[in-house]
Each structure stands twice: as C-alpha cells, then as structure tokens.
Motif scaffolding. Structure first.
Motif, PDB file in Angstrom:
ATOM      1  N   MET A  37     -15.810  -7.217  13.473  1.00 21.06           N
ATOM      2  CA  MET A  37     -14.676  -7.716  12.743  1.00 21.06           C
ATOM      3  C   MET A  37     -14.226  -6.643  11.756  1.00 21.06           C
ATOM      4  N   PRO A  38     -12.963  -6.270  11.769  1.00 23.27           N
ATOM      5  CA  PRO A  38     -12.442  -5.292  10.810  1.00 23.27           C
ATOM      6  C   PRO A  38     -12.493  -5.847   9.388  1.00 23.27           C
ATOM      7  N   ILE A  39     -12.860  -4.990   8.442  1.00 20.32           N
ATOM      8  CA  ILE A  39     -12.977  -5.406   7.043  1.00 20.32           C
ATOM      9  C   ILE A  39     -12.301  -4.382   6.150  1.00 20.32           C
ATOM     10  N   VAL A  40     -11.544  -4.880   5.161  1.00 24.00           N
ATOM     11  CA  VAL A  40     -10.963  -4.024   4.128  1.00 24.00           C
ATOM     12  C   VAL A  40     -11.689  -4.354   2.830  1.00 24.00           C
ATOM     13  N   ASN A  96     -15.872   0.268  11.380  1.00 23.05           N
ATOM     14  CA  ASN A  96     -14.697  -0.584  11.588  1.00 23.05           C
ATOM     15  C   ASN A  96     -14.235  -1.227  10.278  1.00 23.05           C
ATOM     16  N   SER A  97     -14.272  -0.438   9.208  1.00 22.51           N
ATOM     17  CA  SER A  97     -13.828  -0.941   7.917  1.00 22.51           C
ATOM     18  C   SER A  97     -13.122   0.167   7.138  1.00 22.51           C
ATOM     19  N   VAL A  98     -12.447  -0.256   6.077  1.00 24.91           N
ATOM     20  CA  VAL A  98     -11.706   0.664   5.213  1.00 24.91           C
ATOM     21  C   VAL A  98     -12.030   0.283   3.777  1.00 24.91           C
ATOM     22  N   VAL A  99     -12.106   1.256   2.901  1.00 21.21           N
ATOM     23  CA  VAL A  99     -12.244   0.977   1.480  1.00 21.21           C
ATOM     24  C   VAL A  99     -10.988   1.466   0.776  1.00 21.21           C
ATOM     25  N   MET A 100     -10.489   0.646  -0.140  1.00 21.51           N
ATOM     26  CA  MET A 100      -9.302   1.013  -0.915  1.00 21.51           C
ATOM     27  C   MET A 100      -9.665   1.010  -2.384  1.00 21.51           C
ATOM     28  N   GLN A 101      -9.270   2.060  -3.070  1.00 23.53           N
ATOM     29  CA  GLN A 101      -9.531   2.180  -4.498  1.00 23.53           C
ATOM     30  C   GLN A 101      -8.437   1.462  -5.272  1.00 23.53           C
ATOM     31  N   LYS A 102      -8.834   0.597  -6.212  1.00 22.92           N
ATOM     32  CA  LYS A 102      -7.864  -0.085  -7.074  1.00 22.92           C
ATOM     33  C   LYS A 102      -7.363   0.883  -8.123  1.00 22.92           C
ATOM     34  N   PRO A 103      -6.167   0.807  -8.584  1.00 21.50           N
ATOM     35  CA  PRO A 103      -5.109  -0.089  -8.119  1.00 21.50           C
ATOM     36  C   PRO A 103      -4.452   0.455  -6.859  1.00 21.50           C
ATOM     37  N   TYR A 104      -3.930  -0.427  -6.061  1.00 21.11           N
ATOM     38  CA  TYR A 104      -3.204  -0.040  -4.849  1.00 21.11           C
ATOM     39  C   TYR A 104      -1.978  -0.948  -4.722  1.00 21.11           C
ATOM     40  N   THR A 115      -0.838  -1.866   5.304  1.00 20.69           N
ATOM     41  CA  THR A 115      -1.042  -0.751   6.232  1.00 20.69           C
ATOM     42  C   THR A 115      -2.496  -0.676   6.678  1.00 20.69           C
ATOM     43  N   ALA A 116      -3.416  -0.843   5.744  1.00 21.71           N
ATOM     44  CA  ALA A 116      -4.848  -0.797   6.083  1.00 21.71           C
ATOM     45  C   ALA A 116      -5.207  -1.913   7.059  1.00 21.71           C
ATOM     46  N   ILE A 117      -4.724  -3.114   6.791  1.00 20.83           N
ATOM     47  CA  ILE A 117      -5.002  -4.244   7.677  1.00 20.83           C
ATOM     48  C   ILE A 117      -4.394  -4.017   9.055  1.00 20.83           C
ATOM     49  N   SER A 118      -3.155  -3.574   9.082  1.00 20.43           N
ATOM     50  CA  SER A 118      -2.474  -3.316  10.355  1.00 20.43           C
ATOM     51  C   SER A 118      -3.201  -2.246  11.165  1.00 20.43           C
ATOM     52  N   ASN A 174      -7.044  -2.276  20.510  1.00 18.38           N
ATOM     53  CA  ASN A 174      -7.017  -1.217  21.512  1.00 18.38           C
ATOM     54  C   ASN A 174      -8.416  -0.828  21.966  1.00 18.38           C
ATOM     55  N   GLY A 175      -9.435  -1.483  21.406  1.00 22.98           N
ATOM     56  CA  GLY A 175     -10.806  -1.168  21.795  1.00 22.98           C
ATOM     57  C   GLY A 175     -11.277   0.163  21.255  1.00 22.98           C
ATOM     58  N   THR A 176     -10.647   0.679  20.198  1.00 20.95           N
ATOM     59  CA  THR A 176     -11.044   1.981  19.652  1.00 20.95           C
ATOM     60  C   THR A 176     -11.940   1.826  18.433  1.00 20.95           C
ATOM     61  N   SER A 177     -12.403   0.621  18.178  1.00 15.65           N
ATOM     62  CA  SER A 177     -13.232   0.399  17.005  1.00 15.65           C
ATOM     63  C   SER A 177     -14.655   0.845  17.225  1.00 15.65           C
TER      64      SER A 177
END
Length: 50
Positions: free
Chosen positions: A1-4, A21-29, A36-39, A47-50
């Motif tokens: 499962m993708p996670i932000v 399969n995750s992304v970290v975003m630094q606050k503030p954003y 964009t990160a979720i998309s 696409n099976g590229t995870s």
C-alpha cells in the motif's frame, strides 16, 4: 500500500531508513505538493512499478 508520511522533523535519513513504496514530505508543504505525491504513488502502484 502506498504511504505518504509527513514530518516537521528532518527527513534526511529517509533514503536510508524509508519504507518501500512510500514518500516523506517535510512540513510545511502546499496542498498541491501532497496531491502530487499521492498521485505519483498511485500511478506507480497501478503500473506495477512499486
């Protein structure tokens, strides 16, 4: 499962200790950055590229 993850702390170690399969975003954003990160994760997952 993708996670932000969001953090107000330093995200410098994310490349080493991050979860696959995750992304970290630094606050503030901007809301557009979060969308964009979720998309990106959802597109990679369908696409099976995870």
């Amino acid at each position: 499962m993708p996670i932000v993850y969001t953090t107000a702390d330093s995200a410098a170690e994310w490349q080493v200790q991050g979860v696959p399969n995750s992304v970290v975003m630094q606050k503030p954003y901007a809301g557009a950055q979060l969308l964009t990160a979720i998309s990106t994760l959802m597109t990679a997952d369908t696409n099976g590229t995870s």
